[in-house]
Design a protein around this motif. Structure first.
Motif, short mmCIF file in Angstrom:
data_model
loop_
_atom_site.label_atom_id
_atom_site.label_comp_id
_atom_site.label_asym_id
_atom_site.label_seq_id
_atom_site.Cartn_x
_atom_site.Cartn_y
_atom_site.Cartn_z
N ALA A 83 30.31 2.93 -8.29
CA ALA A 83 29.35 3.48 -7.34
C ALA A 83 29.93 3.60 -5.94
O ALA A 83 29.25 4.07 -5.03
CB ALA A 83 28.09 2.61 -7.30
N SER A 84 31.19 3.21 -5.76
CA SER A 84 31.82 3.25 -4.44
C SER A 84 32.36 4.64 -4.15
O SER A 84 32.58 5.46 -5.05
CB SER A 84 32.96 2.23 -4.36
OG SER A 84 32.49 0.93 -4.57
N ASP A 85 32.61 4.91 -2.87
CA ASP A 85 33.19 6.19 -2.48
C ASP A 85 34.61 6.32 -3.02
O ASP A 85 35.07 7.43 -3.29
CB ASP A 85 33.19 6.32 -0.95
CG ASP A 85 31.78 6.44 -0.39
OD1 ASP A 85 30.89 6.90 -1.13
OD2 ASP A 85 31.57 6.08 0.78
N ASP A 86 35.33 5.21 -3.13
CA ASP A 86 36.69 5.19 -3.66
C ASP A 86 36.73 4.18 -4.81
O ASP A 86 37.16 3.03 -4.61
CB ASP A 86 37.68 4.82 -2.56
CG ASP A 86 39.12 4.75 -3.05
OD1 ASP A 86 39.39 5.22 -4.18
OD2 ASP A 86 39.98 4.21 -2.31
N PRO A 87 36.30 4.57 -6.01
CA PRO A 87 36.19 3.60 -7.11
C PRO A 87 37.50 2.90 -7.45
O PRO A 87 37.52 1.68 -7.66
CB PRO A 87 35.67 4.44 -8.27
CG PRO A 87 35.00 5.61 -7.64
CD PRO A 87 35.81 5.89 -6.41
N VAL A 88 38.58 3.65 -7.53
CA VAL A 88 39.86 3.05 -7.92
C VAL A 88 40.36 2.11 -6.84
O VAL A 88 40.85 1.00 -7.12
CB VAL A 88 40.89 4.15 -8.23
CG1 VAL A 88 42.27 3.54 -8.50
CG2 VAL A 88 40.44 4.99 -9.43
N GLY A 89 40.24 2.52 -5.58
CA GLY A 89 40.63 1.64 -4.49
C GLY A 89 39.77 0.39 -4.44
O GLY A 89 40.28 -0.71 -4.16
N MET A 90 38.49 0.53 -4.72
CA MET A 90 37.60 -0.64 -4.74
C MET A 90 37.98 -1.60 -5.86
O MET A 90 37.95 -2.82 -5.68
CB MET A 90 36.15 -0.19 -4.90
CG MET A 90 35.15 -1.33 -4.92
SD MET A 90 35.24 -2.39 -3.44
CE MET A 90 34.66 -1.23 -2.20
N LEU A 91 38.37 -1.06 -7.01
CA LEU A 91 38.78 -1.92 -8.12
C LEU A 91 40.00 -2.75 -7.72
O LEU A 91 40.08 -3.95 -8.03
CB LEU A 91 39.07 -1.09 -9.35
CG LEU A 91 39.35 -1.86 -10.64
CD1 LEU A 91 38.12 -2.62 -11.09
CD2 LEU A 91 39.82 -0.91 -11.74
N ALA A 92 40.94 -2.13 -7.04
CA ALA A 92 42.12 -2.87 -6.58
C ALA A 92 41.72 -3.97 -5.60
O ALA A 92 42.29 -5.08 -5.64
CB ALA A 92 43.11 -1.90 -5.93
N ARG A 93 40.75 -3.69 -4.75
CA ARG A 93 40.31 -4.72 -3.81
C ARG A 93 39.58 -5.86 -4.52
O ARG A 93 39.76 -7.03 -4.18
CB ARG A 93 39.37 -4.10 -2.76
CG ARG A 93 39.38 -4.83 -1.43
CD ARG A 93 38.14 -4.54 -0.64
NE ARG A 93 37.05 -5.40 -1.09
CZ ARG A 93 35.78 -5.19 -0.79
NH1 ARG A 93 35.43 -4.15 -0.08
NH2 ARG A 93 34.85 -6.01 -1.22
N LEU A 94 38.80 -5.53 -5.54
CA LEU A 94 38.13 -6.57 -6.32
C LEU A 94 39.16 -7.47 -7.01
O LEU A 94 38.93 -8.67 -7.16
CB LEU A 94 37.20 -5.93 -7.36
CG LEU A 94 35.97 -5.20 -6.82
CD1 LEU A 94 35.20 -4.55 -7.97
CD2 LEU A 94 35.06 -6.14 -6.05
N ALA A 95 40.28 -6.88 -7.43
CA ALA A 95 41.33 -7.69 -8.07
C ALA A 95 41.92 -8.68 -7.08
O ALA A 95 42.19 -9.84 -7.42
CB ALA A 95 42.42 -6.77 -8.63
N GLU A 96 42.12 -8.24 -5.84
CA GLU A 96 42.67 -9.14 -4.82
C GLU A 96 41.68 -10.24 -4.46
O GLU A 96 42.08 -11.38 -4.16
CB GLU A 96 43.02 -8.34 -3.57
CG GLU A 96 44.16 -7.34 -3.77
CD GLU A 96 44.42 -6.54 -2.52
OE1 GLU A 96 43.69 -6.72 -1.52
OE2 GLU A 96 45.36 -5.71 -2.53
N ASP A 97 40.39 -9.91 -4.48
CA ASP A 97 39.36 -10.85 -4.01
C ASP A 97 38.73 -11.67 -5.13
O ASP A 97 37.82 -12.47 -4.87
CB ASP A 97 38.25 -10.08 -3.28
CG ASP A 97 38.72 -9.41 -2.01
OD1 ASP A 97 39.82 -9.78 -1.54
OD2 ASP A 97 38.02 -8.52 -1.49
N TYR A 98 39.17 -11.50 -6.36
CA TYR A 98 38.46 -12.09 -7.50
C TYR A 98 38.33 -13.61 -7.41
O TYR A 98 39.27 -14.32 -7.07
CB TYR A 98 39.18 -11.73 -8.81
CG TYR A 98 38.56 -12.42 -10.01
CD1 TYR A 98 37.41 -11.92 -10.61
CD2 TYR A 98 39.12 -13.60 -10.52
CE1 TYR A 98 36.83 -12.57 -11.70
CE2 TYR A 98 38.54 -14.25 -11.61
CZ TYR A 98 37.39 -13.72 -12.18
OH TYR A 98 36.81 -14.38 -13.25
#
Length: 307
Positions: free
Chosen positions: A149-164
Motif C-alpha cells: 500500500a506504500s508509494d514505493d512498495p519495493v523500497g518499503m520492503l527493503a526498509r522493513l527488512a532493515e527495521d525488522y
C-alpha cells in the motif's frame, strides 16, 4: 448501532462503554484480543469492514486511531459501534485532530481489553519509523504493515527488512500463503527430484514477488531469478518455474483467480488461486500471536534473489 461522541475524551468513551455493557448493548466477555488500527481520518471504513469480517473468526475489540496533519484545533471525536455495525466485535473510532493526535498511546491505553494481547495494524502507508518503536507499536505483541500500500512498495520492503523486530509482519508476505501451499503440494508428488534453479516473475511494484523468490531461495538452496520486466500488466505475482532434471514445474496465474500447474509427463491442472483481500490476510495474521520466524528469516536473509 453507532453512538457518536463529538468533542470528547477517552475517559468519557470508557464510561460510555461501561454504560453500554451494563445495559446489555455490548459485552466484552469472549473477546480474545484488541486490534488497534492506525490510519488517516477519512480512510477508516475499508479497514473497519475487513476487521469486522475477521472478527467473526476472532472476536475482539477494535480501536481505530484516525489522525490528520497538524494545524487543526485539538479535538477528539469518537464513535462506538456495536451490534450489526461491529460484526462480532465492538468498534471504537477515535478521530484525533491537531495536537490531540500526538499522544496516540495515551488515547488507547485506557480502552485496551485487560489481560488480552494487542495487535496493531497500519492498513495504509507504513509508519515512518520502526513499527516497534511507534507509540502504537510499543504496546503490541504483533505489528502488521502492508508494504504493497506504500508509494514505493519495493523500497518499503527493503526498509522493513532493515527495521525488522520479532512480532513484525507484512501483508506482502501473507498474500503468499496460497502460492507457497500450491508449490509445496506440487513438490510433494513424484518424481521426487531435486530442484536445480527457479524463476519468479511478477509486477515491478510487487513486494510479494521478491518475498516469494527469497523464500524459494531459502527453502531450496538454489539460484532464483526474478523477472519484473516481462511486459505483463497484471499486478502481483505472475508465475513460478522450478527447474529439475526431467522437466520444469510451472505455476502461472492465467486469470485473476485461476492458475495453471504444469509438469513434465502430467496433464495441466487449473487451480483456484484468488488474490487475497484485506479480510483474508488480517484473519490469517490474527491466528498467531507469536513471532513469524519464517517471515523474519526470509525478510532479513534473502531479499536480493537475483542470482
Amino acid at each position: 448501532m453507532i453512538i457518536d461522541l463529538p468533542d470528547t475524551t477517552t475517559s468519557q468513551v470508557s464510561k460510555k462503554l461501561v454504560t453500554l455493557r451494563e445495559e446489555g448493548g455490548a459485552v466484552a466477555l469472549g473477546r480474545v484480543l484488541t486490534l488497534v488500527i492506525a490510519t488517516a481520518i477519512g480512510a477508516e471504513e475499508e479497514a473497519i469492514e475487513a476487521a469486522n469480517e475477521a472478527s467473526r473468526e476472532h472476536p475482539m475489540r477494535i480501536i481505530v486511531v484516525s489522525t490528520n496533519g497538524a494545524g487543526e484545533e485539538p479535538r477528539l471525536d469518537a464513535e462506538i459501534r456495536v451490534g450489526g455495525d461491529a460484526g462480532a466485535s465492538e468498534v471504537i473510532v477515535l478521530r484525533a485532530h491537531g495536537e490531540t493526535a500526538r499522544d496516540q498511546q495515551g488515547l488507547v491505553t485506557g480502552l485496551l481489553l485487560p489481560d488480552a494481547p494487542v495487535v496493531t495494524w497500519w492498513p495504509g502507508e507504513c509508519p515512518s519509523q520502526r513499527a516497534c518503536e511507534t507509540p502504537l507499536g510499543r504496546i503490541a505483541q504483533r505489528r502488521i504493515t502492508d508494504s504493497g500500500a506504500s508509494d514505493d512498495p519495493v523500497g518499503m520492503l527493503a526498509r522493513l527488512a532493515e527495521d525488522y523486530k520479532p512480532g513484525d509482519t507484512d501483508f506482502a508476505w501473507t498474500r503468499l500463503t496460497l502460492w507457497r501451499g500450491q508449490l509445496a503440494a506440487a513438490l510433494d508428488q513424484p518424481p521426487y527430484e531435486p530442484i536445480t534453479s527457479a524463476e519468479v516473475a511478477g509486477a515491478p511494484d510487487s513486494p510479494s514477488t521478491l518475498l516469494l523468490a527469497a523464500w524459494l531461495r531459502r527453502q531450496l538452496q538454489v539460484p532464483v531469478t526474478v523477472d519484473v520486466a516481462d511486459g505483463n500488466p497484471t499486478a502481483g505475482i505472475h508465475r513460478v518455474v522450478l527447474h529439475r532434471a526431467t522437466g520444469a514445474v510451472r505455476l502461472e496465474r492465467v486469470q485473476p483467480a485461476v492458475a495453471q500447474l504444469s509438469q513434465a509427463g502430467q496433464p495441466t491442472h487449473e487451480l483456484s488461486l484468488p488474490r487475497r483481500g484485506l479480510r483474508e490476510c488480517l484473519a490469517e495474521e490474527l491466528r498467531r500471536l507469536d513471532p513469524d520466524d519464517v517471515y523474519g528469516d526470509v525478510l532479513r536473509s534473502g531479499l536480493d534473489a537475483r542470482v
